[in-house]
Every structure is written in structure tokens, then in C-alpha cells.
Design a protein around this motif. Structure first.
Motif, mmCIF file in Angstrom:
data_model
loop_
_atom_site.group_PDB
_atom_site.id
_atom_site.type_symbol
_atom_site.label_atom_id
_atom_site.label_comp_id
_atom_site.label_asym_id
_atom_site.label_seq_id
_atom_site.Cartn_x
_atom_site.Cartn_y
_atom_site.Cartn_z
ATOM 1 N N ALA A 1 56.976 -7.377 -15.607
ATOM 2 C CA ALA A 1 57.187 -8.801 -15.911
ATOM 3 C C ALA A 1 55.921 -9.410 -16.509
ATOM 4 O O ALA A 1 55.975 -10.256 -17.400
ATOM 5 C CB ALA A 1 57.592 -9.554 -14.644
ATOM 6 N N TRP B 1 57.813 -21.766 -23.360
ATOM 7 C CA TRP B 1 57.651 -20.319 -23.250
ATOM 8 C C TRP B 1 56.732 -19.791 -24.352
ATOM 9 O O TRP B 1 55.925 -18.891 -24.107
ATOM 10 C CB TRP B 1 59.021 -19.626 -23.334
ATOM 11 C CG TRP B 1 59.932 -19.948 -22.172
ATOM 12 C CD1 TRP B 1 59.539 -20.263 -20.899
ATOM 13 C CD2 TRP B 1 61.367 -19.997 -22.166
ATOM 14 N NE1 TRP B 1 60.635 -20.503 -20.108
ATOM 15 C CE2 TRP B 1 61.782 -20.344 -20.856
ATOM 16 C CE3 TRP B 1 62.353 -19.776 -23.126
ATOM 17 C CZ2 TRP B 1 63.121 -20.481 -20.491
ATOM 18 C CZ3 TRP B 1 63.697 -19.902 -22.760
ATOM 19 C CH2 TRP B 1 64.062 -20.253 -21.467
ATOM 20 N N TRP C 1 62.775 -5.613 -15.834
ATOM 21 C CA TRP C 1 61.317 -5.488 -15.969
ATOM 22 C C TRP C 1 60.789 -4.085 -15.660
ATOM 23 O O TRP C 1 59.609 -3.810 -15.887
ATOM 24 C CB TRP C 1 60.629 -6.484 -15.006
ATOM 25 C CG TRP C 1 60.841 -7.917 -15.346
ATOM 26 C CD1 TRP C 1 60.620 -8.511 -16.564
ATOM 27 C CD2 TRP C 1 61.281 -8.963 -14.474
ATOM 28 N NE1 TRP C 1 60.899 -9.853 -16.498
ATOM 29 C CE2 TRP C 1 61.306 -10.157 -15.232
ATOM 30 C CE3 TRP C 1 61.643 -9.016 -13.128
ATOM 31 C CZ2 TRP C 1 61.698 -11.377 -14.686
ATOM 32 C CZ3 TRP C 1 62.021 -10.235 -12.584
ATOM 33 C CH2 TRP C 1 62.052 -11.396 -13.356
ATOM 34 N N MET D 1 54.824 -15.997 -24.298
ATOM 35 C CA MET D 1 55.873 -15.058 -23.900
ATOM 36 C C MET D 1 56.514 -14.362 -25.103
ATOM 37 O O MET D 1 56.479 -14.874 -26.219
ATOM 38 C CB MET D 1 56.953 -15.793 -23.087
ATOM 39 C CG MET D 1 56.450 -16.157 -21.700
ATOM 40 S SD MET D 1 57.592 -17.168 -20.772
ATOM 41 C CE MET D 1 59.040 -16.124 -20.674
ATOM 42 N N CYS E 1 67.764 -13.882 -20.466
ATOM 43 C CA CYS E 1 68.480 -15.158 -20.314
ATOM 44 C C CYS E 1 69.968 -14.998 -20.562
ATOM 45 O O CYS E 1 70.786 -15.756 -20.060
ATOM 46 C CB CYS E 1 67.922 -16.211 -21.272
ATOM 47 S SG CYS E 1 66.234 -16.654 -20.888
ATOM 48 N N THR F 1 62.559 -10.702 -26.407
ATOM 49 C CA THR F 1 62.950 -9.880 -25.252
ATOM 50 C C THR F 1 63.428 -10.778 -24.114
ATOM 51 O O THR F 1 64.394 -10.468 -23.415
ATOM 52 C CB THR F 1 61.755 -9.011 -24.781
ATOM 53 O OG1 THR F 1 61.158 -8.419 -25.930
ATOM 54 C CG2 THR F 1 62.201 -7.925 -23.833
ATOM 55 N N HIS F 2 62.729 -11.906 -23.949
ATOM 56 C CA HIS F 2 63.103 -12.822 -22.877
ATOM 57 C C HIS F 2 64.530 -13.353 -23.068
ATOM 58 O O HIS F 2 65.268 -13.541 -22.092
ATOM 59 C CB HIS F 2 62.092 -13.982 -22.830
ATOM 60 C CG HIS F 2 62.349 -14.949 -21.725
ATOM 61 N ND1 HIS F 2 62.697 -16.251 -21.948
ATOM 62 C CD2 HIS F 2 62.338 -14.787 -20.385
ATOM 63 C CE1 HIS F 2 62.880 -16.858 -20.779
ATOM 64 N NE2 HIS F 2 62.660 -15.998 -19.820
ATOM 65 N N ASP F 3 64.928 -13.558 -24.320
ATOM 66 C CA ASP F 3 66.301 -14.019 -24.605
ATOM 67 C C ASP F 3 67.334 -13.070 -24.018
ATOM 68 O O ASP F 3 68.384 -13.493 -23.547
ATOM 69 C CB ASP F 3 66.533 -14.112 -26.124
ATOM 70 C CG ASP F 3 65.982 -15.419 -26.680
ATOM 71 O OD1 ASP F 3 65.584 -16.277 -25.861
ATOM 72 O OD2 ASP F 3 65.920 -15.567 -27.917
ATOM 73 N N HIS G 1 63.786 -20.136 -15.196
ATOM 74 C CA HIS G 1 62.548 -19.997 -15.967
ATOM 75 C C HIS G 1 62.143 -21.307 -16.640
ATOM 76 O O HIS G 1 61.317 -21.315 -17.543
ATOM 77 C CB HIS G 1 62.690 -18.879 -17.008
ATOM 78 C CG HIS G 1 62.520 -17.515 -16.405
ATOM 79 N ND1 HIS G 1 62.569 -16.354 -17.122
ATOM 80 C CD2 HIS G 1 62.269 -17.146 -15.112
ATOM 81 C CE1 HIS G 1 62.369 -15.321 -16.314
ATOM 82 N NE2 HIS G 1 62.194 -15.792 -15.098
ATOM 83 N N LYS H 1 55.426 -9.759 -20.848
ATOM 84 C CA LYS H 1 55.404 -11.205 -21.168
ATOM 85 C C LYS H 1 56.808 -11.812 -21.153
ATOM 86 O O LYS H 1 57.188 -12.561 -22.058
ATOM 87 C CB LYS H 1 54.755 -11.444 -22.537
ATOM 88 C CG LYS H 1 53.358 -10.841 -22.701
ATOM 89 C CD LYS H 1 52.810 -11.200 -24.071
ATOM 90 C CE LYS H 1 51.366 -10.831 -24.268
ATOM 91 N NZ LYS H 1 51.059 -9.426 -24.364
ATOM 92 N N THR H 2 57.581 -11.463 -20.129
ATOM 93 C CA THR H 2 58.966 -11.957 -20.107
ATOM 94 C C THR H 2 59.283 -12.797 -18.870
ATOM 95 O O THR H 2 60.448 -13.034 -18.579
ATOM 96 C CB THR H 2 59.964 -10.767 -20.186
ATOM 97 O OG1 THR H 2 59.541 -9.766 -19.281
ATOM 98 C CG2 THR H 2 60.063 -10.214 -21.587
ATOM 99 N N CYS H 3 58.256 -13.221 -18.141
ATOM 100 C CA CYS H 3 58.515 -14.118 -17.016
ATOM 101 C C CYS H 3 57.467 -15.232 -17.022
ATOM 102 O O CYS H 3 56.259 -14.944 -16.969
ATOM 103 C CB CYS H 3 58.464 -13.359 -15.690
ATOM 104 S SG CYS H 3 58.626 -14.480 -14.274
#
Ligand code: SF4
Ligand code: SF4
Length: 423
Positions: free
Chosen positions: A123, A8, A101, A13, A22, A17-19, A54, A127-129
Motif C-alpha cells: 500500500a 490524491w 496491495w 498517489m 475504487c 492503479t488506485h482507480d 479514501h 502509492k495506492t492508499c
């Protein structure tokens, strides 16, 4: 999920934020999916795909890119995947189905844009996908105004090619769509450096038809009085169909269908006798949008058919496999795709006929006509759909919703009352 942090990071990414995403997804999946009883054993594959959503497929796409393959991302079932696979490239769906998103999309789009568009733009820009980071080129289409303008914004961030979909179905429109597919082929050839030949296209037409055949087979099980698989599970499978490897997806779906064959023989149903059979019509439900199915199936109903792009519109009608020359193959591709009855066409009476036919085939007790908030096309067409169904004595409930949970209680009350009224 295995550790994909490095991958990632390499994709640029926003890990922090992506965490957050998840963290919430596994619980939502457990609540909606793993809480179901008596699921087919072969759902384990799709559960695994979601648990690694992901990770595993993005890693495969990156591996393919290292070997020189290009990845094309699309947002609509009018984009012909056959052309992409025919050029030895990979097609993947990119539609965003999570509220997570939406705020990112709202930074650049009007609030009164449909959540599917806002989530798709968010998304990418947030930058979260990983799928939105991996795709080498995005393929848009001119289906609705919100999307048309969103492509201009996304096109500043990523290579973007837009297909001009006709909005009527006259002879000249079929011709125009065939020309558009030819132009798309030329673009894909240039971008990949690979030629789409009559042979490669024949193979890719079969590849995508096989996926459609597996989905048709799966869908047919839902016509039984004993329903061997929940609507939620079939929705999940449809959503995964958009981005999984098509060969593996077809194999796994056929394996599941073999299991369902046995269930039908044994008279297994995942719903109690007398559960009301619901057809959902309307706007698409991109992953992980499971809200309406979950409400219906925990309120005394069973979703047995989706007249949606994440449903029958995706897999009904095959491409004619008998053609050998490129020109004829593109013609039959154009015919098959122009057979999709999306509300972006005028007139679109065939969609109403489709819904009526599906009501008979799936022995429907009632229809829920679903609109994603701010989708003017389906909202307006809903008037005609609901009027014509009522004329035929088919009970119908129109609802509008977005990706938030703020209306869940209200929807539960309305849907529960509708299902009760079907007695
Ligand atoms: S609803 Fe229409 S515009 Fe949206 S994905 Fe389906 S075909 Fe494309
Ligand atoms: S749901 Fe409606 S507004 Fe949203 S992308 Fe599809 S056609 Fe456009």
C-alpha cells in the motif's frame, strides 16, 4: 464518493492503479454488507465511512496537518495511541487488509510473508492508499520477524520509529516496556514540538479508554441469546476504530449501542433461532478483510466474539485513570499494554485462558482458530490453543487462509461442515 482526485494527486498517489481499487470495493461492500437484512439503523454512519474510505478521513487528516498537527501511523495494538494524542498529534492504524496491495509487497518481500505485512508494504510502495501517504511518521514494533524486517524496507521511504516490545512477561519486561514508552514519548515530543504533560496524558488516556468502553459496550450485546447485530457489522466497526477520530467514533458507537439496547428489550435478533455461536480466535482482520465472517454468517453461524487484535485484544482492559504524575501514568500504560496476550510472547498461556473465558461469556458453540498464511507465531500457537480447547470439550476448527478468494469454496465446505457438526 465525492471527488477527491486532486487530494490524491497532491499526495503523490498512483491514480490509475488506485482507480482499480475504487472500482471493486463498493461491489464487495454491497455483496457482504448491504445484502444483510434488519441491520441497525445506526450502521449508516459506518457504511458512510466505508463509502468515503479514501476521502473523508484522509481529508480531515490533511486539514489537521495544515494546522500544524502531525499524523503517526501504526500497525499493531501495542503502540500506545495515548502518547500520540497526548502530544496533540493524531494516531491512525495502517494495517493493509486487501489482496489488492499484496503483489506490491511481494516486489520487495519474500512470498512466504504474511499477507498483512505484504499488503501494508504494498500500500505504501505502490502509492495506492492515502493513509499511507499522509502519515508523517510510521511506528513499527518488534513483534514478529516479518514485521521487523519490513520496517527496514519501509524506513527507506518514510520516517520510521520502531518500538522494542519484550517477548516475555517478567517484571523486568514490564519495566523495559515502560522505558520503551518513555522513549517513544520523547520521540513524539521531538517530532511534534509538543510536550506530553501529565494533564494532556490524563486526557488522552480517558479519550482512548472511552473508545474502549464503547467497544466493550457493543461487544456485550453479543452475549445475548438474541443477537441484535451481526458479527460482520461489529467487525467493520472494530476496523474503523483504528483510524476514525476517536471522539466521534465513541459518540457514534454509543449511539448505535442505544439502539441495540432497544433491540434487546424487544428481543430482536438478526439471526434465526438456533444459529450456532462462533468465536473466532487468531490473527487480526484488517479492513477490508471480511472473508471469514462472511463465510460463517452465510453458512448457518453467527460470529459473536473475536479473540483478535480486531476484537477483544483491542478493547479489553482499560488504562488506570487515577494516576496523576507522568511516571505513574507511563507505568499504568505499560501494564495495560503488556496485558495483551499476543502470540509473540512466550509463554502465552493467558491467551488460552482468555479464549476459554470468552467461550463461557459469549455462550459459544464452537471456536474457529484462524491463521493468516505464513504467520508462524499464531500457526504454532494454534496447536496449543486447539489441544487445550478440545480438552475442555470445546469444538474447534483450525483454518489457514490469505487475502485471495481462491480458497472460498473450500473454506465454505469445511466451515459449513463444522457448523453442522455443532448440532
Ligand atoms: S497479532 Fe500481535 S503483532 Fe499483530 S497486531 Fe496483534 S498484537 Fe500486534
Ligand atoms: S499476522 Fe503474524 S506474521 Fe502477520 S503481522 Fe501479525 S504476527 Fe506478524
Amino acid at each position: 464518493m465525492a471527488d477527491y482526485k486532486e487530494m490524491w494527486k497532491d499526495l503523490g498517489m498512483d491514480l490509475e492503479t488506485h482507480d482499480q481499487l475504487c472500482e471493486v470495493l463498493p461491489q464487495a461492500f454491497t455483496d457482504v454488507y448491504l445484502s444483510q437484512e434488519n441491520r441497525p439503523e445506526n450502521m449508516a454512519y459506518y457504511d458512510f465511512v466505508v463509502s468515503e474510505i479514501h476521502g473523508v478521513r484522509p481529508a480531515e487528516l490533511i486539514e489537521a496537518q495544515k494546522k500544524g498537527k502531525k499524523v503517526f501511523g501504526s500497525f499493531c495494538i501495542f503502540v500506545p495511541d495515548e502518547i500520540v494524542f497526548g502530544a496533540d498529534a493524531i494516531a491512525t492504524g495502517l494495517c493493509g487488509g486487501s489482496q489488492f496491495w499484496v503483489p506490491g509487497g511481494e516486489k520487495v518481500l519474500p512470498t512466504n510473508t504474511c499477507p498483512l505485512i505484504k499488503a501494508s508494504v504494498g500500500a505504501r510502495l505502490d502509492k495506492t492508499c492515502p493513509f499511507f501517504r499522509i502519515a508523517d511518521m510510521y511506528i513499527g514494533e518488534t513483534t514478529c520477524d516479518g514485521k521487523k524486517k519490513a520496517w527496514e524496507i519501509l524506513g527507506e521511504d518514510v520516517p520510521m520509529y520502531v518500538m522494542d516490545l519484550p517477548q516475555m512477561k517478567r517484571r523486568k519486561d514490564y519495566k523495559a516496556w515502560a522505558e520503551e514508552i518513555t522513549d517513544f514519548k520523547n520521540t513524539v515530543e521531538e517530532f511534534t514540538g509538543n510536550k506530553v504533560t501529565a494533564d494532556s496524558l490524563k486526557n488522552s488516556i480517558k479519550l482512548i479508554n472511552d473508545k474502549r468502553r464503547a467497544l466493550q459496550r457493543l461487544s456485550n450485546f453479543r452475549k445475548n441469546i438474541n443477537i441484535p447485530i451481526s458479527g460482520k457489522d461489529v467487525l467493520l466497526i472494530s476496523q474503523i476504530a483504528f483510524y476514525d477520530d476517536p471522539t466521534r467514533f465513541t459518540q457514534m458507537t454509543n449511539a448505535l449501542c442505544d439502539e441495540l439496547d432497544k433491540r434487546v428489550e424487544e428481543g430482536v435478533s438478526v439471526f434465526p433461532k438456533g444459529t450456532k455461536r462462533i468465536l473466532l480466535a487468531g490473527t487480526p482482520l484488517a479492513i477490508p478483510n471480511w472473508k471469514i465472517h462472511n463465510i460463517i454468517e452465510t453458512s448457518g453461524g453467527a460470529v459473536v466474539c473475536e479473540e483478535m487484535c480486531t476484537g477483544t485484544r483491542y478493547f479489553e482492559n482499560l488504562v488506570d485513570e487515577s494516576k496523576d504524575g507522568l511516571e505513574d501514568q507511563i507505568d499504568v500504560l505499560a501494564q495495560r499494554y503488556m496485558g495483551i496476550n499476543c502470540a509473540c510472547f512466550t509463554p502465552n498461556n493467558d491467551r488460552i485462558e482468555d479464549i476459554k473465558r470468552l467461550c463461557k461469556e459469549y455462550k459459544i458453540d464452537g471456536v474457529i482458530d484462524l491463521n493468516l498464511k505464513f504467520c508462524n507465531l499464531y500457526d504454532t500457537e494454534g496447536f496449543l490453543v486447539e489441544r487445550e480447547l478440545k480438552k475442555d470439550g470445546i469444538p474447534v476448527l483450525g483454518i489457514e487462509t490469505d487475502y485471495t478468494d481462491s480458497d472460498v469454496q473450500q473454506l465454505r465446505t469445511r466451515i459449513g461442515a463444522f457448523i453442522e457438526m455443532l448440532d
